[in-house]
Design an enzyme around this catalytic site. Structure first.
Site, PDB file in Angstrom:
ATOM      1  N   ARG A  97      26.931  25.116  31.380  1.00 47.97           N
ATOM      2  CA  ARG A  97      27.656  24.633  30.555  1.00 47.97           C
ATOM      3  C   ARG A  97      26.520  24.395  29.382  1.00 47.97           C
ATOM      4  O   ARG A  97      27.515  24.995  28.540  1.00 47.97           O
ATOM      5  CB  ARG A  97      27.526  23.621  31.214  1.00 47.97           C
ATOM      6  CG  ARG A  97      27.936  22.645  30.662  1.00 47.97           C
ATOM      7  CD  ARG A  97      28.516  20.627  31.354  1.00 47.97           C
ATOM      8  NE  ARG A  97      27.920  20.605  31.568  1.00 47.97           N
ATOM      9  CZ  ARG A  97      28.541  20.295  33.414  1.00 47.97           C
ATOM     10  NH1 ARG A  97      29.261  20.161  32.662  1.00 47.97           N
ATOM     11  NH2 ARG A  97      27.815  19.690  34.262  1.00 47.97           N
ATOM     12  N   TYR A  98      25.381  25.181  29.596  1.00 53.25           N
ATOM     13  CA  TYR A  98      24.951  24.979  28.002  1.00 53.25           C
ATOM     14  C   TYR A  98      24.024  26.695  27.953  1.00 53.25           C
ATOM     15  O   TYR A  98      23.628  26.847  29.293  1.00 53.25           O
ATOM     16  CB  TYR A  98      23.791  24.293  27.765  1.00 53.25           C
ATOM     17  CG  TYR A  98      24.439  22.790  27.473  1.00 53.25           C
ATOM     18  CD1 TYR A  98      24.540  21.992  26.748  1.00 53.25           C
ATOM     19  CD2 TYR A  98      23.933  21.651  29.295  1.00 53.25           C
ATOM     20  CE1 TYR A  98      25.617  20.729  26.670  1.00 53.25           C
ATOM     21  CE2 TYR A  98      24.746  20.469  29.467  1.00 53.25           C
ATOM     22  CZ  TYR A  98      25.065  20.200  27.728  1.00 53.25           C
ATOM     23  OH  TYR A  98      25.363  18.725  28.514  1.00 53.25           O
ATOM     24  N   ARG A 101      20.425  27.020  30.220  1.00 56.05           N
ATOM     25  CA  ARG A 101      19.694  26.325  31.194  1.00 56.05           C
ATOM     26  C   ARG A 101      20.861  26.018  32.281  1.00 56.05           C
ATOM     27  O   ARG A 101      22.427  26.478  31.996  1.00 56.05           O
ATOM     28  CB  ARG A 101      19.444  24.394  31.252  1.00 56.05           C
ATOM     29  CG  ARG A 101      20.677  24.008  30.384  1.00 56.05           C
ATOM     30  CD  ARG A 101      19.544  22.838  29.504  1.00 56.05           C
ATOM     31  NE  ARG A 101      20.564  21.947  28.617  1.00 56.05           N
ATOM     32  CZ  ARG A 101      20.703  21.785  27.556  1.00 56.05           C
ATOM     33  NH1 ARG A 101      20.073  22.904  26.233  1.00 56.05           N
ATOM     34  NH2 ARG A 101      21.473  20.785  27.123  1.00 56.05           N
ATOM     35  N   CYS A 110      23.181  13.582  50.007  1.00 57.42           N
ATOM     36  CA  CYS A 110      22.626  12.785  49.633  1.00 57.42           C
ATOM     37  C   CYS A 110      21.827  12.171  50.357  1.00 57.42           C
ATOM     38  O   CYS A 110      22.640  11.532  52.110  1.00 57.42           O
ATOM     39  CB  CYS A 110      23.272  12.250  48.217  1.00 57.42           C
ATOM     40  SG  CYS A 110      23.888  12.445  47.853  1.00 57.42           S
ATOM     41  N   CYS A 114      26.152   6.726  46.014  1.00 53.21           N
ATOM     42  CA  CYS A 114      26.381   5.485  45.385  1.00 53.21           C
ATOM     43  C   CYS A 114      27.512   5.381  44.858  1.00 53.21           C
ATOM     44  O   CYS A 114      27.915   6.652  45.415  1.00 53.21           O
ATOM     45  CB  CYS A 114      25.140   6.065  44.104  1.00 53.21           C
ATOM     46  SG  CYS A 114      23.717   6.749  44.291  1.00 53.21           S
ATOM     47  N   CYS A 117      28.823   7.299  42.281  1.00 51.10           N
ATOM     48  CA  CYS A 117      28.394   8.140  41.447  1.00 51.10           C
ATOM     49  C   CYS A 117      29.910   9.150  41.215  1.00 51.10           C
ATOM     50  O   CYS A 117      30.646   9.086  41.469  1.00 51.10           O
ATOM     51  CB  CYS A 117      28.035   8.942  43.310  1.00 51.10           C
ATOM     52  SG  CYS A 117      27.867  11.059  43.076  1.00 51.10           S
ATOM     53  N   ARG A 119      29.489  12.511  41.515  1.00 49.89           N
ATOM     54  CA  ARG A 119      29.987  13.709  42.309  1.00 49.89           C
ATOM     55  C   ARG A 119      30.482  12.857  43.577  1.00 49.89           C
ATOM     56  O   ARG A 119      30.598  14.104  44.413  1.00 49.89           O
ATOM     57  CB  ARG A 119      29.077  14.763  42.511  1.00 49.89           C
ATOM     58  CG  ARG A 119      28.372  15.196  40.394  1.00 49.89           C
ATOM     59  CD  ARG A 119      28.006  16.532  41.506  1.00 49.89           C
ATOM     60  NE  ARG A 119      27.188  17.367  39.848  1.00 49.89           N
ATOM     61  CZ  ARG A 119      26.217  16.817  39.001  1.00 49.89           C
ATOM     62  NH1 ARG A 119      25.062  16.925  39.684  1.00 49.89           N
ATOM     63  NH2 ARG A 119      26.580  18.268  38.369  1.00 49.89           N
ATOM     64  N   ASP A 279      30.178   7.958  34.555  1.00 50.33           N
ATOM     65  CA  ASP A 279      31.334   8.262  34.248  1.00 50.33           C
ATOM     66  C   ASP A 279      32.796   8.086  34.599  1.00 50.33           C
ATOM     67  O   ASP A 279      32.634   6.501  34.623  1.00 50.33           O
ATOM     68  CB  ASP A 279      31.516   9.774  35.222  1.00 50.33           C
ATOM     69  CG  ASP A 279      29.918  10.181  33.947  1.00 50.33           C
ATOM     70  OD1 ASP A 279      29.891  10.790  32.707  1.00 50.33           O
ATOM     71  OD2 ASP A 279      28.936  11.000  34.845  1.00 50.33           O
ATOM     72  N   ASP A 316      29.205  12.312  29.071  1.00 48.96           N
ATOM     73  CA  ASP A 316      29.291  13.027  29.479  1.00 48.96           C
ATOM     74  C   ASP A 316      30.832  13.058  29.190  1.00 48.96           C
ATOM     75  O   ASP A 316      31.581  12.457  29.312  1.00 48.96           O
ATOM     76  CB  ASP A 316      29.114  13.950  30.634  1.00 48.96           C
ATOM     77  CG  ASP A 316      27.889  14.076  30.712  1.00 48.96           C
ATOM     78  OD1 ASP A 316      28.166  15.461  30.882  1.00 48.96           O
ATOM     79  OD2 ASP A 316      27.042  13.328  30.874  1.00 48.96           O
ATOM     80  N   LYS A 323      27.063  16.765  26.475  1.00 47.59           N
ATOM     81  CA  LYS A 323      26.760  15.440  26.450  1.00 47.59           C
ATOM     82  C   LYS A 323      26.942  14.904  24.845  1.00 47.59           C
ATOM     83  O   LYS A 323      26.482  15.656  24.143  1.00 47.59           O
ATOM     84  CB  LYS A 323      25.445  14.710  26.853  1.00 47.59           C
ATOM     85  CG  LYS A 323      25.363  14.924  28.500  1.00 47.59           C
ATOM     86  CD  LYS A 323      23.839  14.859  29.241  1.00 47.59           C
ATOM     87  CE  LYS A 323      23.287  14.327  30.269  1.00 47.59           C
ATOM     88  NZ  LYS A 323      23.948  15.696  31.064  1.00 47.59           N
TER      89      LYS A 323
HETATM   90  S1  SF4 Z   1      24.576   9.878  42.338  1.00 48.87           S
HETATM   91 FE1  SF4 Z   1      26.110  11.097  43.584  1.00 48.87          FE
HETATM   92  S2  SF4 Z   1      24.896  12.899  43.616  1.00 48.87           S
HETATM   93 FE2  SF4 Z   1      23.263  10.887  43.066  1.00 48.87          FE
HETATM   94  S3  SF4 Z   1      22.049  10.391  44.985  1.00 48.87           S
HETATM   95 FE3  SF4 Z   1      23.994   9.653  44.185  1.00 48.87          FE
HETATM   96  S4  SF4 Z   1      25.445   9.972  45.926  1.00 48.87           S
HETATM   97 FE4  SF4 Z   1      24.066  11.745  45.155  1.00 48.87          FE
END
Ligand code: SF4
Length: 353
Positions: A97-98, A101, A110, A114, A117, A119, A279, A316, A323
């Site tokens: 994206r940048y 990096r 994971c 979460c 999340c 993603r 997000d 973002d 960002k």
């Molecule tokens: S925020 Fe998303 S990618 Fe990060 S640990 Fe939690 S579930 Fe996994």
């Protein structure tokens, strides 16, 4: 030691289904959660399950990890790929994206999932797992072919899910590439601190590259003695730590919690780095504050704690643009006149330009 192990009972395991949550006293009925756990991955490690206060219906740890029917409330502004990873993915596993990096998405699993999340549509045990050997080779070839890449950010999922053997191999591969900085993004010190073993820390260390680890942590109670031990193993091995925190309604959207968290980071030798505005991930509106609320909290943080303890408040921009720094400014400029805000809230004229 875990209480159950102490009592000679079977070792606790990660909770992964609605039935597991009911059995662990974290949900009343599995029927109201089955649709949620079918839509989005669920995992709560024994360390985090232990940390949840079952008597507190608003427990900030439970709120982050226990599925909720509110996740089925999808809003029109929400996006399956809110930060536009896919629009910047030249080869599988690389997000460029940048210019200087790249992200290297090594795994899509994971230790915990979460509920907010960004993603969440891309992570989970039913997704692609980790990069295949040929995909990893193609990703490394891409990095080799782009000498402008100065930093490789290893993410996922959670790349600390790699075995020590695979993390070592990846580190050695990256050491052979002419870039300078390796940064790992992980929730593991919070989710399963024992997995951040001395062996694992040793294999991600490098003599030829600067290695950083960014730890995702949102509430001061996540910094248990075991988590602090995992962080200390990293720092004592010469790996600087950074924090990543998501601003979450009902978890850390009050000044006392945020202040305590940022102070605890600094005391643990973790430099506060990012405070992310939540997000526009699907089914997460119950976690989002307004930007105005975020800015008000950040302003209060600035007035209360040392510069060392200040994170950058960022959002973002959807679509993968970049960002945006969302921190409120203390400087007003108008017609060449500069005014500065003091911690007393008063705007004062500045004689410079
Ligand atoms: S925020 Fe998303 S990618 Fe990060 S640990 Fe939690 S579930 Fe996994």
């Amino acid at each position: 030691m875990n209480r159950l192990l102490d009592a000679g009972l079977p070792a606790p395991r990660t909770l992964r289904s609605a039935d597991d949550l009911v059995a662990a006293g974290l949900a009343v009925s599995s029927s109201e959660l089955t649709a949620v756990t079918a839509a989005y991955a669920t995992a709560i490690t024994p360390s985090l399950a232990d940390l949840i206060d079952r008597a507190d219906r608003a427990d900030p740890i439970a709120r982050q990890f226990v599925p909720s029917p509110a996740e089925l409330d999808l809003r029109p502004e929400e996006l399956p790929d809110p930060i536009g990873d896919h629009t910047h993915e030249p080869v599988t596993g690389i997000i460029h994206r940048y210019p200087d990096r790249v992200l290297l998405k090594a795994v899509s699993v994971c230790p915990v999932y979460c509920r907010f999340c960004f993603r969440r549509e891309m992570v989970g045990p039913d997704k692609d797992g980790s990069l295949s050997p040929s995909e990893l080779e193609a990703a490394l070839a891409y990095i080799r072919q782009h000498p402008e890449i100065w930093e490789v950010i290893i993410t996922g999922g959670d790349p600390f899910m790699l075995s020590a053997r695979r993390a070592a191999a990846l580190t050695r591969e990256l050491e052979a590439v002419p870039m300078k900085v390796i940064r790992w993004h992980t929730r593991m010190p919070v989710a399963d601190p024992d997995r951040v073993s001395s062996e694992f820390v040793a294999v991600i260390s490098s003599r030829s590259k600067a290695v950083y680890v960014a730890v995702h942590c949102n509430h001061p109670r996540e910094l248990t003695p075991a988590t602090l031990g995992a962080c200390a193993r990293l720092v004592d091995a010469g790996i600087p730590l950074l924090s990543q925190t998501v601003l979450l309604k009902g978890v850390n959207d009050d000044i006392a919690t945020l202040e305590q968290l940022m102070r605890a980071f600094v005391q643990a030798r973790i430099k506060p780095y990012y405070l992310h505005h939540a997000d526009l991930a699907p089914g997460t509106s119950h976690f989002r504050t307004t930007v105005e609320q975020g800015q008000d909290l950040v302003r209060q943080l600035r007035d209360r704690i040392s510069g060392l303890a200040q994170p950058a408040y960022v959002i973002d921009i959807p679509g993968g643009v970049s960002k945006a720094l969302a921190s409120p400014a203390d400087v007003e400029t108008e017609s060449g006149r500069v005014r500065l805000r003091g911690r007393d809230g008063v705007m004062r004229d500045y004689a410079g330009t």
